[in-house]
Design an enzyme around this catalytic site. Structure first.
Site, mmCIF file in Angstrom:
data_model
loop_
_atom_site.group_PDB
_atom_site.id
_atom_site.type_symbol
_atom_site.label_atom_id
_atom_site.label_comp_id
_atom_site.label_asym_id
_atom_site.label_seq_id
_atom_site.Cartn_x
_atom_site.Cartn_y
_atom_site.Cartn_z
ATOM 1 N N GLY A 259 9.651 28.869 -43.871
ATOM 2 C CA GLY A 259 10.521 27.789 -43.433
ATOM 3 C C GLY A 259 11.702 27.566 -44.350
ATOM 4 C CE LYS B 210 15.403 21.770 -35.059
ATOM 5 N NZ LYS B 210 15.662 23.071 -34.375
ATOM 6 C CD GLU C 78 -0.088 32.468 -46.407
ATOM 7 O OE1 GLU C 78 -1.305 32.270 -46.543
ATOM 8 O OE2 GLU C 78 0.557 32.091 -45.418
ATOM 9 N N GLY D 206 5.661 28.824 -48.667
ATOM 10 C CA GLY D 206 5.348 29.195 -47.293
ATOM 11 C C GLY D 206 6.574 29.548 -46.491
ATOM 12 N N GLY E 121 -2.350 30.152 -44.194
ATOM 13 C CA GLY E 121 -2.897 29.929 -45.529
ATOM 14 C C GLY E 121 -2.565 28.579 -46.126
ATOM 15 C CB ILE F 148 11.717 22.661 -46.738
ATOM 16 C CG1 ILE F 148 12.456 21.809 -45.699
ATOM 17 C CG2 ILE F 148 11.470 21.847 -48.002
ATOM 18 C CD1 ILE F 148 11.668 20.620 -45.188
#
Length: 432
Positions: A217, A361, A238, A215, A336, A219
Protein backbone atom coordinates in the site's frame (compact mmCIF):
# COMPACT_ATOMS: atom_id res chain seq x y z
CA UNK A 1 27.37 -25.54 -17.49
CA UNK A 2 29.76 -28.23 -16.39
CA UNK A 3 29.61 -31.50 -18.34
CA UNK A 4 28.68 -33.54 -15.26
CA UNK A 5 25.13 -32.09 -15.46
CA UNK A 6 24.62 -32.79 -19.16
CA UNK A 7 23.22 -36.25 -18.43
CA UNK A 8 20.71 -34.76 -15.97
CA UNK A 9 19.70 -32.09 -18.47
CA UNK A 10 19.12 -34.65 -21.21
CA UNK A 11 16.71 -36.48 -18.91
CA UNK A 12 15.02 -33.55 -17.17
CA UNK A 13 14.57 -31.04 -19.99
CA UNK A 14 11.02 -31.41 -21.35
CA UNK A 15 8.43 -29.87 -23.62
CA UNK A 16 5.47 -28.04 -22.01
CA UNK A 17 3.06 -30.81 -23.10
CA UNK A 18 5.05 -33.35 -21.08
CA UNK A 19 3.48 -31.96 -17.91
CA UNK A 20 0.22 -33.70 -18.82
CA UNK A 21 1.69 -37.15 -18.21
CA UNK A 22 2.46 -36.25 -14.59
CA UNK A 23 -1.10 -35.27 -13.67
CA UNK A 24 -3.84 -37.66 -12.64
CA UNK A 25 -7.52 -37.21 -11.91
CA UNK A 26 -8.14 -35.78 -8.45
CA UNK A 27 -4.66 -34.29 -8.10
CA UNK A 28 -3.92 -31.18 -6.04
CA UNK A 29 -1.44 -28.94 -7.86
CA UNK A 30 0.38 -26.20 -5.94
CA UNK A 31 1.52 -22.94 -7.54
CA UNK A 32 3.60 -20.17 -5.96
CA UNK A 33 2.11 -16.70 -5.74
CA UNK A 34 2.67 -13.79 -8.14
CA UNK A 35 5.74 -14.24 -10.39
CA UNK A 36 6.18 -17.80 -9.23
CA UNK A 37 3.17 -18.63 -11.42
CA UNK A 38 4.33 -20.75 -14.41
CA UNK A 39 2.39 -19.12 -17.23
CA UNK A 40 3.13 -21.55 -20.08
CA UNK A 41 2.48 -24.67 -18.01
CA UNK A 42 -0.90 -23.33 -16.88
CA UNK A 43 -1.72 -22.50 -20.50
CA UNK A 44 -1.13 -26.17 -21.34
CA UNK A 45 -3.31 -27.35 -18.46
CA UNK A 46 -6.16 -25.06 -19.50
CA UNK A 47 -5.95 -26.14 -23.13
CA UNK A 48 -6.13 -29.79 -22.08
CA UNK A 49 -8.53 -29.48 -19.16
CA UNK A 50 -11.00 -31.92 -20.72
CA UNK A 51 -8.46 -34.72 -20.23
CA UNK A 52 -8.79 -34.51 -16.44
CA UNK A 53 -11.39 -34.74 -13.73
CA UNK A 54 -11.39 -32.82 -10.46
CA UNK A 55 -7.87 -31.42 -10.61
CA UNK A 56 -7.53 -28.51 -8.19
CA UNK A 57 -4.93 -25.75 -8.43
CA UNK A 58 -4.00 -24.15 -5.09
CA UNK A 59 -2.47 -20.67 -5.11
CA UNK A 60 -2.24 -17.33 -3.36
CA UNK A 61 -2.48 -14.15 -5.43
CA UNK A 62 -2.84 -15.31 -9.02
CA UNK A 63 -1.53 -12.74 -11.52
CA UNK A 64 -3.36 -13.76 -14.71
CA UNK A 65 -7.13 -13.90 -15.06
CA UNK A 66 -7.97 -17.29 -16.54
CA UNK A 67 -10.97 -19.29 -17.68
CA UNK A 68 -10.41 -22.00 -15.09
CA UNK A 69 -10.32 -19.43 -12.28
CA UNK A 70 -13.62 -18.06 -13.57
CA UNK A 71 -15.11 -21.54 -13.31
CA UNK A 72 -15.24 -22.23 -17.07
CA UNK A 73 -13.20 -25.45 -16.83
CA UNK A 74 -15.16 -27.14 -14.05
CA UNK A 75 -15.28 -29.95 -13.04
CA UNK A 76 -12.05 -30.74 -14.87
CA UNK A 77 -9.95 -27.91 -13.44
CA UNK A 78 -10.75 -25.59 -10.55
CA UNK A 79 -9.03 -22.88 -8.54
CA UNK A 80 -8.55 -22.76 -4.78
CA UNK A 81 -7.30 -19.37 -3.58
CA UNK A 82 -5.56 -18.48 -0.33
CA UNK A 83 -5.41 -14.75 -1.09
CA UNK A 84 -7.56 -13.00 -3.69
CA UNK A 85 -6.13 -10.79 -6.41
CA UNK A 86 -7.49 -8.91 -9.38
CA UNK A 87 -7.37 -12.21 -11.29
CA UNK A 88 -9.55 -14.11 -8.81
CA UNK A 89 -11.62 -11.59 -6.82
CA UNK A 90 -14.58 -11.42 -9.20
CA UNK A 91 -14.61 -15.20 -9.57
CA UNK A 92 -14.81 -15.68 -5.82
CA UNK A 93 -17.58 -13.13 -5.41
CA UNK A 94 -19.51 -14.96 -8.13
CA UNK A 95 -18.97 -18.33 -6.47
CA UNK A 96 -16.71 -19.70 -9.22
CA UNK A 97 -13.63 -20.45 -7.11
CA UNK A 98 -12.92 -21.28 -3.48
CA UNK A 99 -11.11 -19.28 -0.80
CA UNK A 100 -9.43 -20.87 2.22
CA UNK A 101 -9.04 -18.59 5.29
CA UNK A 102 -5.50 -18.55 6.66
CA UNK A 103 -2.66 -16.68 8.22
CA UNK A 104 0.13 -16.61 5.62
CA UNK A 105 2.49 -18.54 7.90
CA UNK A 106 -0.02 -21.40 8.05
CA UNK A 107 -0.35 -22.02 4.31
CA UNK A 108 2.36 -24.76 4.04
CA UNK A 109 0.79 -26.67 6.92
CA UNK A 110 -2.73 -26.25 5.53
CA UNK A 111 -1.57 -27.60 2.17
CA UNK A 112 0.22 -30.54 3.80
CA UNK A 113 -2.80 -31.46 5.89
CA UNK A 114 -5.72 -30.77 3.54
CA UNK A 115 -4.42 -31.60 0.04
CA UNK A 116 -2.60 -34.47 -1.66
CA UNK A 117 0.34 -32.13 -2.49
CA UNK A 118 0.52 -34.03 -5.75
CA UNK A 119 2.85 -31.73 -7.67
CA UNK A 120 4.36 -28.25 -7.42
CA UNK A 121 4.52 -26.24 -10.64
CA UNK A 122 6.81 -23.24 -10.25
CA UNK A 123 8.72 -20.63 -12.21
CA UNK A 124 12.48 -20.62 -11.66
CA UNK A 125 15.73 -19.03 -12.74
CA UNK A 126 18.13 -20.88 -15.08
CA UNK A 127 20.31 -23.63 -13.64
CA UNK A 128 23.67 -22.56 -12.18
CA UNK A 129 27.11 -24.18 -12.45
CA UNK A 130 26.35 -26.32 -9.39
CA UNK A 131 23.16 -27.80 -10.79
CA UNK A 132 20.74 -25.64 -8.80
CA UNK A 133 17.72 -23.67 -9.91
CA UNK A 134 16.46 -20.77 -7.81
CA UNK A 135 12.79 -19.99 -7.27
CA UNK A 136 13.74 -16.40 -8.04
CA UNK A 137 11.32 -13.87 -6.59
CA UNK A 138 9.82 -16.56 -4.39
CA UNK A 139 10.26 -18.77 -1.38
CA UNK A 140 6.72 -18.32 0.00
CA UNK A 141 4.93 -21.59 0.83
CA UNK A 142 6.33 -23.76 -1.98
CA UNK A 143 9.93 -23.70 -0.72
CA UNK A 144 8.74 -25.75 2.27
CA UNK A 145 8.05 -28.63 -0.14
CA UNK A 146 11.48 -28.83 -1.79
CA UNK A 147 12.73 -32.40 -1.52
CA UNK A 148 9.37 -33.57 -0.15
CA UNK A 149 6.93 -33.06 -3.07
CA UNK A 150 7.56 -33.54 -6.83
CA UNK A 151 8.44 -30.28 -8.63
CA UNK A 152 8.13 -29.38 -12.30
CA UNK A 153 9.80 -26.08 -13.20
CA UNK A 154 9.22 -23.41 -15.81
CA UNK A 155 12.68 -21.91 -16.22
CA UNK A 156 12.45 -18.30 -17.28
CA UNK A 157 15.51 -16.44 -18.53
CA UNK A 158 14.04 -13.25 -17.05
CA UNK A 159 13.77 -14.67 -13.52
CA UNK A 160 16.50 -13.33 -11.21
CA UNK A 161 18.75 -15.83 -9.47
CA UNK A 162 18.33 -15.34 -5.74
CA UNK A 163 19.63 -17.01 -2.58
CA UNK A 164 18.28 -18.63 0.55
CA UNK A 165 16.10 -21.68 1.15
CA UNK A 166 14.63 -21.42 -2.35
CA UNK A 167 17.27 -23.51 -4.15
CA UNK A 168 16.32 -26.77 -5.86
CA UNK A 169 18.77 -29.17 -7.46
CA UNK A 170 18.14 -30.70 -10.87
CA UNK A 171 18.11 -34.13 -9.26
CA UNK A 172 15.09 -33.08 -7.13
CA UNK A 173 12.74 -32.21 -9.98
CA UNK A 174 10.54 -34.22 -12.32
CA UNK A 175 11.46 -32.01 -15.22
CA UNK A 176 11.65 -28.48 -16.54
CA UNK A 177 10.81 -26.40 -19.58
CA UNK A 178 12.47 -23.19 -20.73
CA UNK A 179 10.59 -19.97 -21.48
CA UNK A 180 11.41 -16.34 -21.99
CA UNK A 181 8.83 -13.71 -21.03
CA UNK A 182 8.92 -10.59 -18.84
CA UNK A 183 7.96 -10.79 -15.19
CA UNK A 184 4.75 -9.27 -13.90
CA UNK A 185 5.43 -5.75 -12.60
CA UNK A 186 3.60 -3.79 -9.93
CA UNK A 187 4.29 -0.08 -9.93
CA UNK A 188 4.87 1.78 -6.71
CA UNK A 189 1.49 3.15 -5.56
CA UNK A 190 0.81 6.87 -5.82
CA UNK A 191 1.62 8.50 -2.48
CA UNK A 192 -0.64 11.40 -1.47
CA UNK A 193 0.00 14.20 1.00
CA UNK A 194 -2.19 12.32 3.49
CA UNK A 195 -0.06 9.21 3.03
CA UNK A 196 3.09 11.23 3.69
CA UNK A 197 1.56 12.77 6.79
CA UNK A 198 0.73 9.34 8.19
CA UNK A 199 4.12 8.03 7.10
CA UNK A 200 5.93 10.83 8.92
CA UNK A 201 4.07 10.05 12.16
CA UNK A 202 5.29 6.45 11.93
CA UNK A 203 8.82 7.29 10.76
CA UNK A 204 9.46 9.51 13.78
CA UNK A 205 8.72 6.54 16.07
CA UNK A 206 11.27 4.30 14.33
CA UNK A 207 14.63 4.26 16.09
CA UNK A 208 18.04 3.66 14.56
CA UNK A 209 18.86 -0.04 14.45
CA UNK A 210 15.21 -1.10 14.09
CA UNK A 211 14.09 -3.96 11.86
CA UNK A 212 11.19 -3.13 9.55
CA UNK A 213 8.34 -5.02 7.94
CA UNK A 214 6.27 -2.99 5.50
CA UNK A 215 3.08 -4.32 3.94
CA UNK A 216 1.31 -3.50 0.71
CA UNK A 217 0.00 0.00 0.00
CA UNK A 218 0.82 3.66 -0.35
CA UNK A 219 1.24 4.38 3.37
CA UNK A 220 3.79 1.62 4.09
CA UNK A 221 5.67 2.79 1.01
CA UNK A 222 5.52 6.36 2.28
CA UNK A 223 7.14 5.26 5.54
CA UNK A 224 9.96 3.54 3.68
CA UNK A 225 10.59 6.73 1.72
CA UNK A 226 10.80 8.78 4.92
CA UNK A 227 13.45 6.86 6.88
CA UNK A 228 16.38 7.94 4.73
CA UNK A 229 17.92 9.79 7.67
CA UNK A 230 17.99 6.71 9.90
CA UNK A 231 20.97 4.46 10.55
CA UNK A 232 21.58 0.71 10.62
CA UNK A 233 18.05 -0.37 9.78
CA UNK A 234 17.24 -3.99 9.01
CA UNK A 235 14.55 -5.63 6.91
CA UNK A 236 12.51 -8.69 7.89
CA UNK A 237 9.38 -8.67 5.76
CA UNK A 238 7.10 -11.05 3.90
CA UNK A 239 6.98 -8.77 0.85
CA UNK A 240 10.03 -7.02 -0.56
CA UNK A 241 9.27 -4.10 -2.88
CA UNK A 242 11.13 -1.33 -4.72
CA UNK A 243 11.22 1.10 -1.80
CA UNK A 244 13.99 -0.83 -0.06
CA UNK A 245 16.47 -0.43 -2.92
CA UNK A 246 17.38 3.21 -2.26
CA UNK A 247 17.73 2.53 1.47
CA UNK A 248 20.20 -0.26 0.78
CA UNK A 249 22.19 1.69 -1.77
CA UNK A 250 22.40 4.72 0.54
CA UNK A 251 23.59 2.57 3.45
CA UNK A 252 20.53 3.22 5.62
CA UNK A 253 19.63 -0.47 5.53
CA UNK A 254 22.59 -2.67 6.39
CA UNK A 255 21.10 -5.05 8.96
CA UNK A 256 24.14 -4.99 11.24
CA UNK A 257 21.99 -4.80 14.40
CA UNK A 258 19.62 -7.59 13.43
CA UNK A 259 19.51 -10.49 15.86
CA UNK A 260 18.70 -13.05 13.14
CA UNK A 261 20.50 -13.18 9.80
CA UNK A 262 22.56 -10.05 10.55
CA UNK A 263 23.48 -8.14 7.44
CA UNK A 264 20.76 -9.88 5.43
CA UNK A 265 17.45 -8.64 4.06
CA UNK A 266 15.01 -11.40 4.98
CA UNK A 267 11.89 -11.92 2.86
CA UNK A 268 9.64 -14.65 1.53
CA UNK A 269 8.65 -13.08 -1.80
CA UNK A 270 9.36 -9.98 -3.88
CA UNK A 271 6.99 -8.06 -6.12
CA UNK A 272 7.63 -4.75 -7.83
CA UNK A 273 9.19 -3.38 -10.98
CA UNK A 274 12.03 -4.59 -13.18
CA UNK A 275 14.31 -2.35 -11.11
CA UNK A 276 13.62 -4.59 -8.12
CA UNK A 277 14.18 -7.79 -10.09
CA UNK A 278 17.51 -6.45 -11.36
CA UNK A 279 18.46 -5.55 -7.78
CA UNK A 280 17.69 -9.10 -6.64
CA UNK A 281 19.69 -10.90 -9.33
CA UNK A 282 22.68 -12.64 -7.74
CA UNK A 283 22.42 -10.34 -4.70
CA UNK A 284 23.75 -12.27 -1.68
CA UNK A 285 22.39 -9.66 0.74
CA UNK A 286 18.81 -10.86 0.19
CA UNK A 287 17.78 -14.10 1.88
CA UNK A 288 14.58 -15.78 0.65
CA UNK A 289 13.16 -18.05 3.35
CA UNK A 290 9.96 -20.12 3.67
CA UNK A 291 6.95 -18.20 4.96
CA UNK A 292 6.82 -20.66 7.87
CA UNK A 293 10.03 -19.01 9.07
CA UNK A 294 9.66 -15.40 7.92
CA UNK A 295 6.11 -14.99 9.27
CA UNK A 296 6.44 -17.05 12.43
CA UNK A 297 5.66 -14.59 15.27
CA UNK A 298 8.30 -16.31 17.42
CA UNK A 299 10.92 -15.71 14.76
CA UNK A 300 9.78 -12.12 14.19
CA UNK A 301 9.94 -11.44 17.94
CA UNK A 302 13.66 -12.28 18.02
CA UNK A 303 14.26 -8.80 16.60
CA UNK A 304 14.23 -6.53 19.65
CA UNK A 305 13.15 -3.41 17.75
CA UNK A 306 10.72 -5.01 15.33
CA UNK A 307 8.58 -2.47 13.46
CA UNK A 308 5.51 -3.76 11.65
CA UNK A 309 3.69 -1.40 9.25
CA UNK A 310 0.43 -2.44 7.62
CA UNK A 311 -2.73 -0.86 6.27
CA UNK A 312 -6.39 -1.40 7.04
CA UNK A 313 -9.74 -0.12 5.79
CA UNK A 314 -11.52 0.54 9.09
CA UNK A 315 -11.09 0.21 12.85
CA UNK A 316 -13.73 -0.02 15.58
CA UNK A 317 -13.67 1.16 19.21
CA UNK A 318 -12.38 -2.24 20.33
CA UNK A 319 -9.34 -1.84 18.08
CA UNK A 320 -10.43 -4.52 15.62
CA UNK A 321 -8.95 -3.91 12.16
CA UNK A 322 -10.84 -4.98 9.03
CA UNK A 323 -8.12 -5.16 6.39
CA UNK A 324 -9.48 -7.69 3.90
CA UNK A 325 -12.90 -6.21 3.22
CA UNK A 326 -14.00 -2.85 1.85
CA UNK A 327 -17.37 -1.59 3.03
CA UNK A 328 -18.24 -5.11 4.12
CA UNK A 329 -17.41 -6.63 0.72
CA UNK A 330 -14.65 -9.23 0.56
CA UNK A 331 -11.50 -8.07 -1.25
CA UNK A 332 -8.33 -10.05 -0.43
CA UNK A 333 -7.51 -12.22 2.61
CA UNK A 334 -5.56 -12.06 5.87
CA UNK A 335 -2.07 -12.47 4.41
CA UNK A 336 0.65 -11.84 6.95
CA UNK A 337 -0.75 -8.81 8.76
CA UNK A 338 -1.74 -10.74 11.89
CA UNK A 339 1.53 -12.71 11.81
CA UNK A 340 3.56 -9.51 12.08
CA UNK A 341 1.16 -7.84 14.52
CA UNK A 342 1.68 -10.77 16.88
CA UNK A 343 5.42 -10.89 16.23
CA UNK A 344 5.90 -7.18 16.92
CA UNK A 345 3.85 -7.43 20.10
CA UNK A 346 6.14 -10.21 21.37
CA UNK A 347 9.38 -8.36 20.55
CA UNK A 348 11.13 -6.55 23.43
CA UNK A 349 10.80 -3.07 21.95
CA UNK A 350 8.48 -3.99 19.12
CA UNK A 351 5.92 -1.61 17.64
CA UNK A 352 3.05 -2.59 15.39
CA UNK A 353 1.49 0.17 13.29
CA UNK A 354 -1.83 -0.21 11.49
CA UNK A 355 -2.52 2.82 9.32
CA UNK A 356 -5.46 4.25 7.41
CA UNK A 357 -6.93 7.51 6.15
CA UNK A 358 -9.43 8.94 8.62
CA UNK A 359 -12.25 8.92 6.04
CA UNK A 360 -13.27 7.26 2.80
CA UNK A 361 -12.07 8.93 -0.40
CA UNK A 362 -15.18 11.06 -0.69
CA UNK A 363 -14.84 12.17 2.94
CA UNK A 364 -18.39 11.09 3.75
CA UNK A 365 -17.66 8.13 6.02
CA UNK A 366 -15.34 7.85 9.00
CA UNK A 367 -13.00 4.88 8.94
CA UNK A 368 -12.88 5.03 12.75
CA UNK A 369 -16.18 3.44 13.73
CA UNK A 370 -18.09 2.36 16.85
CA UNK A 371 -18.57 -1.04 15.19
CA UNK A 372 -17.17 -2.45 11.97
CA UNK A 373 -19.38 -2.26 8.89
CA UNK A 374 -21.69 -5.26 8.58
CA UNK A 375 -19.93 -7.96 6.59
CA UNK A 376 -16.44 -6.76 7.50
CA UNK A 377 -13.84 -9.34 8.51
CA UNK A 378 -11.42 -8.84 11.40
CA UNK A 379 -7.81 -9.23 10.26
CA UNK A 380 -5.88 -7.91 13.25
CA UNK A 381 -7.72 -8.67 16.47
CA UNK A 382 -8.30 -6.35 19.40
CA UNK A 383 -5.82 -8.46 21.40
CA UNK A 384 -2.99 -8.08 18.89
CA UNK A 385 -3.44 -4.44 17.88
CA UNK A 386 -0.83 -1.93 19.03
CA UNK A 387 -0.84 1.50 17.36
CA UNK A 388 -3.45 2.91 14.97
CA UNK A 389 -2.33 5.84 12.80
CA UNK A 390 -4.32 8.35 10.74
CA UNK A 391 -3.28 11.76 9.44
CA UNK A 392 -4.48 13.16 12.81
CA UNK A 393 -2.16 11.21 15.04
CA UNK A 394 -1.21 7.91 16.67
CA UNK A 395 -3.56 6.04 19.03
CA UNK A 396 -1.66 3.64 21.29
CA UNK A 397 -4.06 0.81 22.15
CA UNK A 398 -1.90 -1.98 23.55
CA UNK A 399 -2.75 -2.58 27.19
CA UNK A 400 -5.54 0.00 27.13
CA UNK A 401 -9.16 -0.47 28.20
CA UNK A 402 -12.11 -0.18 25.81
CA UNK A 403 -12.83 3.25 27.29
CA UNK A 404 -9.26 4.40 26.78
CA UNK A 405 -9.19 2.95 23.28
CA UNK A 406 -12.42 4.69 22.31
CA UNK A 407 -11.12 8.07 23.49
CA UNK A 408 -7.75 7.61 21.76
CA UNK A 409 -9.35 6.57 18.48
CA UNK A 410 -11.82 9.46 18.52
CA UNK A 411 -8.86 11.82 18.87
CA UNK A 412 -7.35 10.59 15.60
CA UNK A 413 -10.67 10.50 13.71
CA UNK A 414 -11.50 13.29 11.28
CA UNK A 415 -12.62 16.33 13.35
CA UNK A 416 -16.02 16.49 11.65
CA UNK A 417 -16.89 13.02 12.98
CA UNK A 418 -15.56 13.35 16.52
CA UNK A 419 -18.78 14.64 18.12
CA UNK A 420 -20.81 11.88 16.47
CA UNK A 421 -18.30 9.23 17.55
CA UNK A 422 -18.22 10.58 21.10
CA UNK A 423 -22.01 10.43 21.26
CA UNK A 424 -21.96 6.81 20.09
CA UNK A 425 -19.23 5.86 22.55
CA UNK A 426 -21.33 7.31 25.38
CA UNK A 427 -24.48 5.58 24.15
CA UNK A 428 -22.65 2.27 24.13
CA UNK A 429 -21.35 2.89 27.63
CA UNK A 430 -17.73 2.87 26.48
CA UNK A 431 -17.06 6.35 27.88
CA UNK A 432 -18.90 8.56 30.37
Amino acid sequence: MEKRFEQWINVKKKQPEDILALIQNGDDLILPLANGEPQVLIDILEENADKFQNVRIHQMHAVKERAYIQGRRKPSLSHVSYFLSGASRRAFLQGQCELVPNHFRQVPRILRESTKTSLVLAAASPIDEHGYFSLGTQADYVSSFIGKVPFFLEVNRKMPRTFGANQIHISQIEGYVTVDYPLHEVLMPHVTDTDRCIGSLIAEQIEDGATIQAGIGAIPNAVISLVGGHKNLGIHTELLSDGVIDLVESGVVNGIEKKTYPGKIVTTFALGTQKLYDFLHENPAVEFLPVEVVNDPREIAKEDQMISINATTEVDFFGQCASETIGGNYYSSTGGQADFAQGASLAKKGKGFICLHSTTKDGLISRIRPHLTAGSIVTTSKNDVDRIVTEYGVAELRGKSISQRSKALIQIAHPKFRDELTHEAKRLGFIT
